[in-house]
Design an enzyme around this catalytic site. Structure first.
Site, PDB file in Angstrom:
ATOM      1  CD  GLU A  60      83.654 -36.209  81.322  1.00 19.21           C
ATOM      2  OE1 GLU A  60      84.456 -36.190  80.374  1.00 19.21           O
ATOM      3  OE2 GLU A  60      82.958 -37.216  81.611  1.00 19.21           O
ATOM      4  CE  LYS A 131      87.354 -38.445  79.385  1.00 18.64           C
ATOM      5  NZ  LYS A 131      85.945 -38.245  78.950  1.00 18.64           N
ATOM      6  CB  CYS A 165      84.530 -39.824  82.276  1.00 20.13           C
ATOM      7  SG  CYS A 165      83.084 -40.685  81.584  1.00 20.13           S
TER       8      CYS A 165
END
Length: 285
Positions: A60, A131, A165
């Site tokens: 990330e 995200k 994540c």
């Protein structure tokens, strides 16, 4: 109870026919915050070491570092087709390997997202994902949340989905991708202590309960007060790990196998045994 042969398995309309294997490499590394040029240079070096892989996955926010603050992320954010994307396209072509990397994306309307982008071995941009589930004050202070966009793309005959994540810690995200046909869910991450159980337990659980592969590429080392927990891995549909890093810098490679996926889906019919009529209200609470 009898089962159909694994080689002919089709679960919830998801076929496992097609290209039988894919080689996936994960690069686990300490972050180099604020050093885009340096990160591009080490990406080039790692890509040249992973030329026998079909796909290389990075952590990330690999380009800029993760824990860098609002001012820095604003200064380093780039468009999807920005200079770093062009450089990575050239690296992918030179290595003959597709690359998935994390970076701060600046959209056309000026919003900044925690994003990943997939560039294929021909240097073509295939997919950009933002995200959707922001983690704590750290993410909320730097990024806007991605909207309802869960892309599914095909690479070398395999159907790929993307999460970043914290996204993978919500089981609905992985299930949504699996039901859409994802055979491999790619998860660049910046997971830290004390959440190392996510790397150890959650990733294998997501692969097993959704009967697909999950590739989880994490950092190691530290960044300011954050200590990353490493343990990058590729989890298989049967819950095993076909590649696993320790706590230090590593380049790991695993081979995804459709036969294993077919055998696992024949034994574990989670997707076809679902009763969605019982769960409809859950997402509305």
């Amino acid at each position: 109870m009898s089962y159909e042969p694994a080689t002919a398995a089709t679960v919830a309309g998801l076929s496992v026919s097609g290209v039988k294997t894919m080689r996936v490499a994960l690069y686990q590394c300490p972050p180099r915050p604020l050093d885009v040029a340096g990160n591009l240079q080490r990406l080039h070096q790692v890509a040249m070491e992973a030329t026998d892989a079909d796909l290389l996955v990075l952590p990330e926010m690999f380009l800029s570092g993760y824990n860098i603050g609002l001012e820095a992320v604003g200064a380093l954010a780039e468009a999807q087709d920005g200079p770093s994307a062009q450089r990575i396209a050239a690296i992918a072509q030179a290595a003959g390997t597709a690359i998935l990397y994390g970076y701060p994306e600046r959209s056309v309307d000026g919003q900044i997202y925690n994003a990943v982008q997939l560039i294929d071995a021909q240097g073509q941009r295939l997919c950009n994902y933002r995200k959707t589930h922001l983690f704590g004050d750290l993410d909320h202070s730097m990024f806007s949340a991605g909207e309802d966009d869960f892309p599914l793309v095909e690479l070398d005959g395999w159907k790929l989905g993307f999460l970043i994540c914290y996204d993978i810690e919500f089981p609905e995200n992985a299930r949504r991708l699996a039901l859409a046909g994802a055979e491999l869910i790619l998860v660049p991450t910046a997971n830290m202590i004390p959440y190392d159980f996510v790397a150890d337990v959650t990733i294998r659980a997501r692969a097993f309960e959704n009967q697909c592969y999950v590739a989880y590429a994490n950092y190691c080392g530290h960044e300011e007060q954050i200590r990353y927990c490493g343990q990058s891995s590729i989890a298989a549909p049967d819950g095993s790990r076909i590649a696993l890093a320790g706590l230090d810098e590593a380049l790991i490679i695993g081979t995804l196998d459709r036969q294993l996926m077919g055998e696992s889906r024949a034994l574990n019919r989670y997707l076809s045994d679902r009763r969605p009529e019982l769960y409809d209200d859950l997402s509305k609470r």
